[in-house]
Design a protein around this motif. Structure first.
Motif, PDB file in Angstrom:
ATOM      1  N   ALA A 288       0.817  -1.222   0.000  1.00 47.67           N
ATOM      2  CA  ALA A 288       0.000   0.000   0.000  1.00 47.67           C
ATOM      3  C   ALA A 288       0.846   1.265   0.000  1.00 47.67           C
ATOM      4  O   ALA A 288       0.334   2.358  -0.238  1.00 47.67           O
ATOM      5  CB  ALA A 288      -0.942   0.009   1.201  1.00 47.67           C
ATOM      6  N   GLY A 289       2.144   1.131   0.236  1.00 52.44           N
ATOM      7  CA  GLY A 289       3.009   2.300   0.277  1.00 52.44           C
ATOM      8  C   GLY A 289       3.596   2.717  -1.054  1.00 52.44           C
ATOM      9  O   GLY A 289       4.110   3.834  -1.179  1.00 52.44           O
ATOM     10  N   THR A 290       3.518   1.865  -2.080  1.00 56.85           N
ATOM     11  CA  THR A 290       4.295   2.153  -3.287  1.00 56.85           C
ATOM     12  C   THR A 290       3.862   3.429  -4.008  1.00 56.85           C
ATOM     13  O   THR A 290       4.693   4.275  -4.338  1.00 56.85           O
ATOM     14  CB  THR A 290       4.266   0.980  -4.294  1.00 56.85           C
ATOM     15  N   ILE A 291       2.582   3.574  -4.281  1.00 53.43           N
ATOM     16  CA  ILE A 291       2.115   4.729  -5.056  1.00 53.43           C
ATOM     17  C   ILE A 291       2.317   6.036  -4.295  1.00 53.43           C
ATOM     18  O   ILE A 291       2.833   7.011  -4.867  1.00 53.43           O
ATOM     19  CB  ILE A 291       0.663   4.534  -5.519  1.00 53.43           C
ATOM     20  N   PRO A 292       1.947   6.126  -3.008  1.00 48.82           N
ATOM     21  CA  PRO A 292       2.206   7.398  -2.320  1.00 48.82           C
ATOM     22  C   PRO A 292       3.690   7.711  -2.138  1.00 48.82           C
ATOM     23  O   PRO A 292       4.071   8.881  -2.108  1.00 48.82           O
ATOM     24  CB  PRO A 292       1.485   7.227  -0.972  1.00 48.82           C
ATOM     25  N   ILE A 293       4.545   6.673  -2.025  1.00 46.54           N
ATOM     26  CA  ILE A 293       5.984   6.933  -1.987  1.00 46.54           C
ATOM     27  C   ILE A 293       6.430   7.565  -3.300  1.00 46.54           C
ATOM     28  O   ILE A 293       7.206   8.534  -3.324  1.00 46.54           O
ATOM     29  CB  ILE A 293       6.776   5.646  -1.702  1.00 46.54           C
ATOM     30  N   CYS A 294       5.924   7.042  -4.416  1.00 45.42           N
ATOM     31  CA  CYS A 294       6.234   7.633  -5.731  1.00 45.42           C
ATOM     32  C   CYS A 294       5.765   9.076  -5.804  1.00 45.42           C
ATOM     33  O   CYS A 294       6.496   9.964  -6.283  1.00 45.42           O
ATOM     34  CB  CYS A 294       5.582   6.811  -6.838  1.00 45.42           C
ATOM     35  N   LEU A 295       4.553   9.343  -5.364  1.00 47.71           N
ATOM     36  CA  LEU A 295       4.020  10.709  -5.371  1.00 47.71           C
ATOM     37  C   LEU A 295       4.896  11.636  -4.545  1.00 47.71           C
ATOM     38  O   LEU A 295       5.225  12.747  -4.975  1.00 47.71           O
ATOM     39  CB  LEU A 295       2.599  10.720  -4.807  1.00 47.71           C
ATOM     40  N   ALA A 296       5.272  11.187  -3.354  1.00 43.23           N
ATOM     41  CA  ALA A 296       6.081  12.021  -2.464  1.00 43.23           C
ATOM     42  C   ALA A 296       7.437  12.320  -3.078  1.00 43.23           C
ATOM     43  O   ALA A 296       7.934  13.458  -2.975  1.00 43.23           O
ATOM     44  CB  ALA A 296       6.235  11.333  -1.108  1.00 43.23           C
ATOM     45  N   GLU A 297       8.050  11.333  -3.721  1.00 46.94           N
ATOM     46  CA  GLU A 297       9.361  11.564  -4.328  1.00 46.94           C
ATOM     47  C   GLU A 297       9.275  12.524  -5.515  1.00 46.94           C
ATOM     48  O   GLU A 297      10.134  13.395  -5.677  1.00 46.94           O
ATOM     49  CB  GLU A 297       9.991  10.238  -4.740  1.00 46.94           C
ATOM     50  N   LEU A 298       8.251  12.372  -6.343  1.00 45.83           N
ATOM     51  CA  LEU A 298       8.071  13.311  -7.445  1.00 45.83           C
ATOM     52  C   LEU A 298       7.858  14.731  -6.922  1.00 45.83           C
ATOM     53  O   LEU A 298       8.384  15.701  -7.481  1.00 45.83           O
ATOM     54  CB  LEU A 298       6.884  12.888  -8.313  1.00 45.83           C
TER      55      LEU A 298
END
Length: 329
Positions: A288-298
């Motif tokens: 469940a962390g993958t997509i929001p981690i991507c958003l945060a890094e972008l």
């Protein structure tokens, strides 16, 4: 009104397990893992006294700081996780306690790897209805707690981590979460990716522990095949429904399960990999962390410009899958 993301945050634990570390645990090698998954290393929470609520709590603290608001302004906290600290109380209630959000109500949502998209869509409805103006949505998992490190097929895939967003009313209906398509298929998905022990069907016992029923079990080939089709089809559907094409999409933000699945989804959309967010090499699959981690890094890297069209897609146990279209505010 539409719902827009007004802050992002992520938290990854300090512990690192590389492919070379795994070579010392079972028969595998770095090249074999990278060629099949795209993963080089993953983060692991090494402190046994810290669990998913700690990961998500660190994210929640950052969201408050980045947005410059007090915890008492948060009205709802949704945590997407498949590794809660315990069956009850919810991890969301533990996060509420960590940040002191006394005016919020809170609950968990379990859609496995699709959890963040499901939770973000749920939160969006509370904003659109006018019920709430500030909702935290956090996806996080301590996957090391349910991975069998004697099983090469699953041990190479997963890592620990969490990230989330603050959702608020958009400045106008032209921005924010503009579309979502969510799906489930328990008929075909229930037997291929699961953890059989620990629930009401098989409560914890000496027998369930001996049979290693408290770890992830996956039919990797079947899950891979289903994920490729579902994520690519959903991405294409989102594009068609919203008159999007490869030219006007700024970023594809896919669930980070396997680099080959990510590439197949991009190809279906006609996107070059320069428009695809991929950090699976560094973190593995944090569910469940993958997509929001991507958003945060972008967001941290300044790559989310106002008006950017984002397509989010995911696939997880259940089966569950879905996609979202967001125009960045």
């Amino acid at each position: 009104m539409k719902a827009a993301i007004t802050a992002t945050a992520k938290y990854l634990p300090d512990g690192v397990v590389t492919n070379h570390d795994l070579e010392r645990m079972f028969e595998t090698n770095d090249e074999w893992i990278r060629s099949r998954t795209g993963i080089s290393e993953r983060r692991i929470m090494e402190d046994p006294c810290k669990a998913t609520s700690f990961l998500c709590g660190e994210v929640a603290k950052q969201l408050l700081e980045k947005r410059g608001i007090g915890a008492d302004e948060v009205e709802l906290i949704i945590v997407a996780t498949m590794t809660p600290d315990m069956l009850f109380p919810s991890t969301a209630c533990l996060v509420q306690d960590i940040i002191g959000a006394g005016n919020a109500w809170a609950f968990d949502l379990n859609a496995a790897c699709s959890g963040f998209i499901f939770a973000l869509n749920t939160a969006t409805r509370f904003i659109e209805s006018g019920a709430h103006k500030k909702v935290m949505v956090i996806g996080g998992d301590k996957m090391s707690s349910v991975v069998d490190y004697t099983d090469r097929s699953t041990a190479i895939l997963f890592g620990d981590g969490a990230a989330g967003v603050l959702l608020e009313p958009a400045e106008s209906d032209d921005y924010g979460v503009l579309d979502a398509r969510l799906y489930s298929d328990g008929t075909n998905g229930k037997d291929h990716l699961l953890m059989t022990g620990g629930g009401s069907l098989h409560p914890a016992s000496h027998e369930t522990v001996e049979k290693r029923m408290h770890f992830i079990h996956q039919d990797g080939r079947q899950v891979f095949k289903s994920a490729v089709t579902a994520m690519a089809d959903t991405a294409a559907e989102i594009m068609q429904r919203n008159n999007l094409d490869a030219e006007n999409i700024a970023w594809l933000i896919p669930h980070q399960a396997n680099q080959r699945i990510i590439q197949a989804t991009a190809e279906r959309m006609g996107l070059g990999m320069e428009k695809v967010m991929s950090n699976i090499a560094n973190y593995g699959n944090t569910t469940a962390g993958t997509i929001p981690i991507c958003l945060a890094e972008l967001d941290e890297q300044g790559k989310l410009a106002r008006g950017s069209n984002l397509v989010l897609v995911s696939f997880g146990a259940g089966y569950t899958w879905g996609g979202m279209y967001i125009k960045w505010q």
